[in-house]
Design a protein around this motif. Sequence first.
Motif, short mmCIF file in Angstrom:
data_model
loop_
_atom_site.label_atom_id
_atom_site.label_comp_id
_atom_site.label_asym_id
_atom_site.label_seq_id
_atom_site.Cartn_x
_atom_site.Cartn_y
_atom_site.Cartn_z
N LEU A 1 -40.84 60.42 -7.03
CA LEU A 1 -38.95 59.90 -5.88
C LEU A 1 -38.26 60.88 -5.62
CD1 LEU A 1 -37.35 57.37 -4.75
CD2 LEU A 1 -36.08 57.90 -6.85
N ASP A 2 -38.23 61.66 -4.53
CA ASP A 2 -37.17 62.81 -4.33
C ASP A 2 -35.97 62.66 -3.82
OD1 ASP A 2 -39.36 64.11 -5.27
OD2 ASP A 2 -40.48 64.44 -3.20
N PHE B 1 -55.29 70.85 -6.56
CA PHE B 1 -54.41 71.05 -5.18
C PHE B 1 -53.74 69.52 -4.94
CE2 PHE B 1 -55.45 68.65 -0.56
CZ PHE B 1 -54.63 69.49 0.15
N PHE B 2 -53.18 69.44 -4.31
CA PHE B 2 -51.80 67.91 -4.06
C PHE B 2 -52.12 67.42 -2.26
CE2 PHE B 2 -48.80 70.70 -5.25
CZ PHE B 2 -47.51 70.20 -3.68
N THR B 3 -51.97 66.14 -2.63
CA THR B 3 -51.61 66.27 -1.49
C THR B 3 -50.33 64.66 -2.01
OG1 THR B 3 -53.88 65.95 -0.29
CG2 THR B 3 -52.74 64.47 1.16
N ILE B 4 -48.98 64.92 -1.01
CA ILE B 4 -48.12 63.62 -0.95
C ILE B 4 -47.92 63.28 0.20
CG2 ILE B 4 -46.07 63.81 -1.53
CD1 ILE B 4 -45.66 65.69 -3.32
N LEU B 5 -47.92 61.44 0.28
CA LEU B 5 -47.38 61.11 1.39
C LEU B 5 -46.49 60.49 0.66
CD1 LEU B 5 -48.16 59.22 3.82
CD2 LEU B 5 -49.68 56.97 2.77
N GLY B 6 -45.00 60.23 1.81
CA GLY B 6 -43.61 60.08 1.80
C GLY B 6 -43.22 59.15 2.83
N VAL B 7 -42.16 58.85 2.52
CA VAL B 7 -41.37 57.98 3.58
C VAL B 7 -39.68 58.03 2.76
CG1 VAL B 7 -40.37 55.70 4.37
CG2 VAL B 7 -42.86 56.42 3.18
N SER B 8 -39.22 59.32 3.74
CA SER B 8 -38.26 59.67 3.82
C SER B 8 -36.85 59.16 4.21
CB SER B 8 -37.98 61.22 4.02
OG SER B 8 -36.60 61.57 3.83
N SER C 1 -23.41 71.18 9.21
CA SER C 1 -24.37 70.03 9.05
C SER C 1 -24.58 69.73 7.78
CB SER C 1 -25.63 70.20 9.94
OG SER C 1 -26.25 70.97 9.81
N ARG C 2 -24.64 68.47 7.61
CA ARG C 2 -25.13 68.49 6.25
C ARG C 2 -26.24 66.80 6.27
NH1 ARG C 2 -19.89 69.10 5.19
NH2 ARG C 2 -19.03 71.34 3.41
N LEU C 3 -26.82 66.84 5.06
CA LEU C 3 -28.14 66.24 5.16
C LEU C 3 -28.48 65.03 3.88
CD1 LEU C 3 -30.12 64.00 6.87
CD2 LEU C 3 -31.43 65.98 6.79
N TYR C 4 -28.02 64.53 3.54
CA TYR C 4 -28.62 63.30 1.98
C TYR C 4 -29.73 62.52 2.64
CZ TYR C 4 -24.38 65.53 1.41
OH TYR C 4 -22.65 65.92 0.93
N SER C 5 -30.93 62.53 1.03
CA SER C 5 -32.30 61.79 1.97
C SER C 5 -33.05 61.30 0.35
CB SER C 5 -32.93 62.47 2.94
OG SER C 5 -33.99 63.31 2.06
N ILE C 6 -33.31 60.86 0.20
CA ILE C 6 -34.05 60.04 -0.44
C ILE C 6 -35.80 59.68 -0.38
CG2 ILE C 6 -33.16 57.91 -0.19
CD1 ILE C 6 -33.70 57.17 -3.31
N THR C 7 -37.09 59.91 -1.10
CA THR C 7 -37.56 60.05 -0.18
C THR C 7 -38.51 59.05 -1.93
OG1 THR C 7 -37.65 62.31 0.80
CG2 THR C 7 -39.95 61.05 0.50
N PRO C 8 -39.40 57.73 -1.34
CA PRO C 8 -40.11 57.35 -2.18
C PRO C 8 -41.42 58.33 -1.58
CG PRO C 8 -39.11 55.98 -1.48
CD PRO C 8 -38.16 57.47 -0.52
N ASN C 9 -42.54 58.17 -2.69
CA ASN C 9 -44.01 58.88 -2.44
C ASN C 9 -44.83 58.94 -3.37
OD1 ASN C 9 -44.11 61.39 -4.23
ND2 ASN C 9 -41.44 61.07 -3.25
N VAL C 10 -46.16 58.21 -2.42
CA VAL C 10 -47.07 58.78 -4.14
C VAL C 10 -48.61 60.19 -3.61
CG1 VAL C 10 -47.87 55.98 -4.09
CG2 VAL C 10 -48.89 58.10 -2.10
N ARG C 11 -48.95 60.36 -4.97
CA ARG C 11 -49.20 61.78 -5.13
C ARG C 11 -50.64 61.78 -5.36
NH1 ARG C 11 -47.77 68.12 -7.58
NH2 ARG C 11 -45.25 67.12 -6.10
#
Length: 261
Positions: A101-102, A150-157, A127-137
């Motif tokens: 979680l990011d 080496f890693f690969t991340i799949l996330g939904v922000s 401008s400002r942006l706040y976001s949250i990103t669940p992900n799997v790595r």
Amino acid sequence: MLHLKVIFIILFLIPLCLASQKQETPADKSTPYELMSSYYANDFRPFKKHSFYTGLALSLSDRSLNNVDQLVQNVIDGNDLSYQIIFKGGFYTGDYAMVGLDFEYKEEKFEGTVFRQPDTLLSNSISRLYSITPNVRSTVPLTANERLSFFTILGVSVGLGNSLTRNTKNLDEIEKVYTDDFKLRVGISPGVTFFAIENFALEVQLDVLGYELEVRKSEINGVEQSKDVRNNVDFNIDILSLKLGLAYYFKPIKKSKKTKR
């Protein structure tokens, strides 16, 4: 004559002392380099199941613009500053597989003189942006001791943001543009991890493929003006999306075995 005897005795005792010191030093005593090499070869397993992960990623861009032609305006002279901070956390549910979680904060500032047909304006925006990103790595070691991987991340922000722009014309005509933003992004980000020492690592991550939905509502001088909905699919390697970060991997807590009565 007495001095000569003392000198001979000293010369005779020095080799004996050196020999005794050599006998007292263990022959198999390892150097710090050998101990560290042995640790990485035998005990270093950062991506093991039940390990914890925490990280921090930063990106910074500071540009001076002179006579730059953009889509809706020409920047005569200005400065564009933007930075991004991402706090990361994760838990390895299996070897080399992590759920995370990011939290992200992003800010952009612009100040300068622009030309919009037919006027020249003094423009200031933030401008400002706040976001949250669940992900799997998923991680693939590139070396036997797993220091380089080496890693690969799949996330939904999911993100919420706002911006305020003040345009001044003829010194007294001021236009204020306020926007509310909603962003949804699904993306794939590859990267590389290198362990500098023990469980501390350096990470480089790059956004490559993604789908993004953006909804923007605009107000000019307090009066609602428009609503813009955009859908974007991108597949490119953009060096501006490069993120450098630091990470720390916590070893899994070993559970003590209960003795049977």
